[in-house]
Design a protein around this motif. Structure first.
Motif, PDB file in Angstrom:
ATOM      1  N   SER A   1       1.021   3.362  -4.526  1.00 25.76           N
ATOM      2  CA  SER A   1       0.169   4.501  -4.174  1.00 25.76           C
ATOM      3  C   SER A   1       0.978   5.788  -4.096  1.00 25.76           C
ATOM      4  O   SER A   1       0.538   6.851  -4.570  1.00 25.76           O
TER       5      SER A   1
ATOM      6  N   TRP B   1       0.585   9.005  -6.514  1.00 24.50           N
ATOM      7  CA  TRP B   1       0.314  10.322  -5.926  1.00 24.50           C
ATOM      8  C   TRP B   1       1.387  11.330  -6.334  1.00 24.50           C
ATOM      9  O   TRP B   1       1.065  12.449  -6.734  1.00 24.50           O
ATOM     10  N   THR B   2       2.651  10.931  -6.218  1.00 25.58           N
ATOM     11  CA  THR B   2       3.736  11.834  -6.613  1.00 25.58           C
ATOM     12  C   THR B   2       3.649  12.159  -8.095  1.00 25.58           C
ATOM     13  O   THR B   2       3.898  13.299  -8.511  1.00 25.58           O
TER      14      THR B   2
ATOM     15  N   THR C   1       0.927  12.350  -9.808  1.00 23.57           N
ATOM     16  CA  THR C   1      -0.171  13.309  -9.954  1.00 23.57           C
ATOM     17  C   THR C   1       0.271  14.714  -9.566  1.00 23.57           C
ATOM     18  O   THR C   1      -0.143  15.696 -10.188  1.00 23.57           O
TER      19      THR C   1
ATOM     20  N   TYR D   1      -7.779  10.724   1.031  1.00 22.47           N
ATOM     21  CA  TYR D   1      -7.372  10.782  -0.371  1.00 22.47           C
ATOM     22  C   TYR D   1      -7.768  12.107  -1.021  1.00 22.47           C
ATOM     23  O   TYR D   1      -7.032  12.639  -1.863  1.00 22.47           O
TER      24      TYR D   1
ATOM     25  N   TYR E   1      -4.765  14.594  -2.499  1.00 19.12           N
ATOM     26  CA  TYR E   1      -4.802  14.957  -3.915  1.00 19.12           C
ATOM     27  C   TYR E   1      -5.078  16.449  -4.105  1.00 19.12           C
ATOM     28  O   TYR E   1      -4.727  17.019  -5.145  1.00 19.12           O
TER      29      TYR E   1
ATOM     30  N   ALA F   1      -1.662  17.625  -3.831  1.00 18.56           N
ATOM     31  CA  ALA F   1      -0.986  17.363  -5.104  1.00 18.56           C
ATOM     32  C   ALA F   1      -1.321  18.432  -6.140  1.00 18.56           C
ATOM     33  O   ALA F   1      -0.440  18.942  -6.841  1.00 18.56           O
TER      34      ALA F   1
END
Length: 607
Positions: A93, A97-98, A100, A169, A173, A176
């Motif tokens: 996960s 995420w990183t 993205t 989430y 994001y 991100a």
């Protein structure tokens, strides 16, 4: 490098209209050409650009990075302790995420180069960043962290609701998207504050990228030491709100410096320009270039591409040169940019193609880099991290990486650059390609060190527990080696991709560095899944099980080291083949806002 003969056609000979990016209107007015030279450096007004503006942007980067790592450095433990994920799922996960985060850098770069410009892109994505952090802080304090103080590794949190998980989430994001779109654009915007046509400021521009990565690590130092301590002890909300405050200050400081920045307007969507080259070349696939036949280029010092200097012809990918061959249909028919392109437009496309192999070779290094936020933390979390009665959070070990970056940056700038400059005759010391190669080697050594640490950790496993009595300080060598490799790899990447990218792709060039980190995270996640799928069969727990004492994470580290060694061999071949961009230094680099023909060069808009 020898340049190909070029054909310059007056407007009555070849009537091109302003279709796409090809434009043959040429300014012949001597006063305007003189104006162009005077404003080419755009530093006659010393209040615009320079180090005064660059320092504001460096501070902005430090504060934004503090906020980002305050939310992300301990994310793997938040997922396991608060959301209840297992180690492999949490590592995946975090990697996704990183990945993205840095993939979003391509979005920011595209909007910056094409439509919004650097300043507006930075401002908009920083607002998204702040909103994401506010939502993260609210969702954690109001929904996820129940009962209060849970998530410290001792007190178990109440299982989260679907609404709380969805808000979490959505928040991370948004973080991100905001940070990913902001980071490469702020790097390019900072380099814009210096004029490459001025020898002194060209050196300053090179120094800026070094200081940019330095400020990035200074910003993350507080997050990786102070904030990570409070978060590890269950005070997640405090850490998230401090990160939010830092992001707000970063945004305000950026806006307050608006009056002194040096602005360069966007050059238009580069995708049609690249497509035009391929389409024009394919249409003339059977056309052969006669000996001595010239290629099309506009007359004068300005490029047909708005905001771009001319690029001299190169010998690579000669099949694309067909796009600049003028046939009878081009000469007598209606001009069409999908049929004939200038040399500069063709070379712009070649530059992108030539950079791709180098970029692909940096992805495996990013697999090394991403282990600090996932497996290194999980490894340290099951080691002896007590200094007397004080508990050292596993994620805070990345402070050794940051200190390594800061120290190695100083060593490189003060010792290695003068030394290698005297030995090799290059005032910059090592070239960007050489530095990136050294970064690969040191990264490989970091994985070997991590594997050795894991072997030793398994020898000191505490019976009937998920931990080991081996001190967490055994991880110092792997963190220090990763930090040293970053100085060579990532600073070299920033300089290389920004310097080798054509003028219309500058932010895209900076984003390639971030995009390699993105794909590195995805590749890391894929490797974890593949390794677990192969090694977890029957009664075997696999290399990276939930109880690391039953696994062999050392073998995973050695696998990455072997892949890095193989990648280094491929990189050497690509680096030897690569030929640098060859800009026409006599072409205009910038035009003042009031020039009637400013659509041919960079327009400097002052506020």
């Amino acid at each position: 490098m020898e340049t190909a003969p070029k054909v310059t056609l007056r407007q009555e000979e070849l009537s091109f209209r302003e279709l796409g990016s090809v434009n043959t209107n040429v300014a012949h007015n001597e006063d305007e050409q003189k104006n162009s030279q005077i404003f080419g450096g755009c530093f006659k007004r010393k209040s615009l650009g320079g180090w005064s503006s660059a320092f504001i942007l460096l501070a902005n980067q430090a504060l934004a990075t503090l906020a980002f790592f305050g939310a992300g450095v301990n994310l793997v433990l938040f997922l396991t302790r608060v959301l209840g994920q297992d180690n492999a799922s949490a590592a995946n996960s975090v990697s996704l995420w990183t990945g993205t985060v840095y993939l979003c850098s391509l979005i920011g770069a595209f909007l910056s180069d094409s439509y919004w410009g650097r300043y507006l892109t930075c401002a908009i994505f920083q607002v998204i960043f702040v909103v994401g952090l506010v939502l993260l802080s609210l969702s954690s304090s109001l929904i996820l962290l129940k009962p209060e103080g849970c998530g410290d590794g001792k007190q178990i949190c109440v299982p989260t609701s679907s609404v709380g998980t969805a808000m979490f989430y959505l928040a991370i994001y948004m973080v991100a998207l905001g940070y990913g779109g902001h980071q490469p654009t702020i790097a390019t915007f900072g380099s814009d504050q210096f004029d490459e046509s001025n020898a002194k400021q060209k050196i300053s521009k090179s120094l800026f990228f070094c200081y940019f990565y330095f400020s990035l690590n200074v910003g993350s130092l507080f997050s990786n030491t102070v904030l990570v301590y409070y978060e590890d002890n269950g005070k997640w909300t405090l850490g998230f709100w401090v990160s939010t405050g830092s992001a707000v200050i970063a945004l305000l400081s950026f806006l307050l410096g608006s009056g002194g920045y040096r602005y360069i307007e966007p050059c238009g969507n580069p995708l049609p320009r690249v497509a035009q080259v391929f389409i024009a070349a394919s249409r003339k696939w059977n056309v052969n270039r006669a000996d001595g036949e010239g290629l099309y280029e506009v007359e004068g010092s300005e490029s047909a591409i708005k905001g771009s200097r001319k690029i001299l012809h190169s010998d690579e990918f000669q099949c694309l040169d067909k796009a600049a061959i003028i046939t009878e249909d081009d000469r007598h028919g209606l001009g069409n940019p999908w049929r004939v392109c200038t040399i500069t437009q063709v070379e712009e496309t070649k530059c992108i193609i030539k950079m791709l192999p180098i970029w692909l070779c940096t992805i495996i290094y990013s697999v090394v880099f991403t282990q600090m936020a996932s497996l290194f933390v999980e490894q340290g979390d099951v080691m002896n991290s007590h200094i007397g009665k004080f508990h050292l959070p596993a994620a805070s070990m990345s402070a050794f990486d940051i200190c390594s970056v800061l120290v190695c940056t100083g060593i490189y700038r003060r010792i290695l650059v003068p030394l290698t400059g005297r030995l090799g005759g290059n005032p910059k010391g090592l070239t960007e390609l050489q530095r990136m190669g050294i970064g690969l080697i040191i990264g490989m050594l970091a994985m070997i060190a991590a594997g050795i640490t894991e072997i030793e950790r398994l020898k000191w496993v505490v019976p009937n527990k998920h931990s080991s009595s081996l001190s967490i300080f055994w991880q110092i060598p792997q963190y220090v080696l990763v930090g040293a490799s970053e100085v060579f790899m990532y600073v070299g990447q920033l300089e290389f991709f920004n310097g080798q990218a054509p003028d219309g792709f500058k932010s895209f060039g900076s984003s390639l560095c971030m995009a390699s980190i993105s794909l590195g995270n995805y590749v890391s996640s894929m490797l974890v899944n593949m390794v677990m799928g192969i090694t977890k069969k029957g009664s075997r727990p696999g290399w990276i099980p939930n109880n690391l004492n039953n696994g062999h994470m050392d073998r995973f580290y050695f696998l990455i080291a072997a892949l890095t060694a193989f990648d280094f061999v491929i990189y050497l071949l690509c680096a030897k083949w690569y030929k640098c961009i060859n800009l026409d230094e006599s072409s205009t680099t910038a035009l003042p806002k009031k020039s009637r023909h400013s659509n041919h060069g960079w327009r400097i808009v002052t506020t």
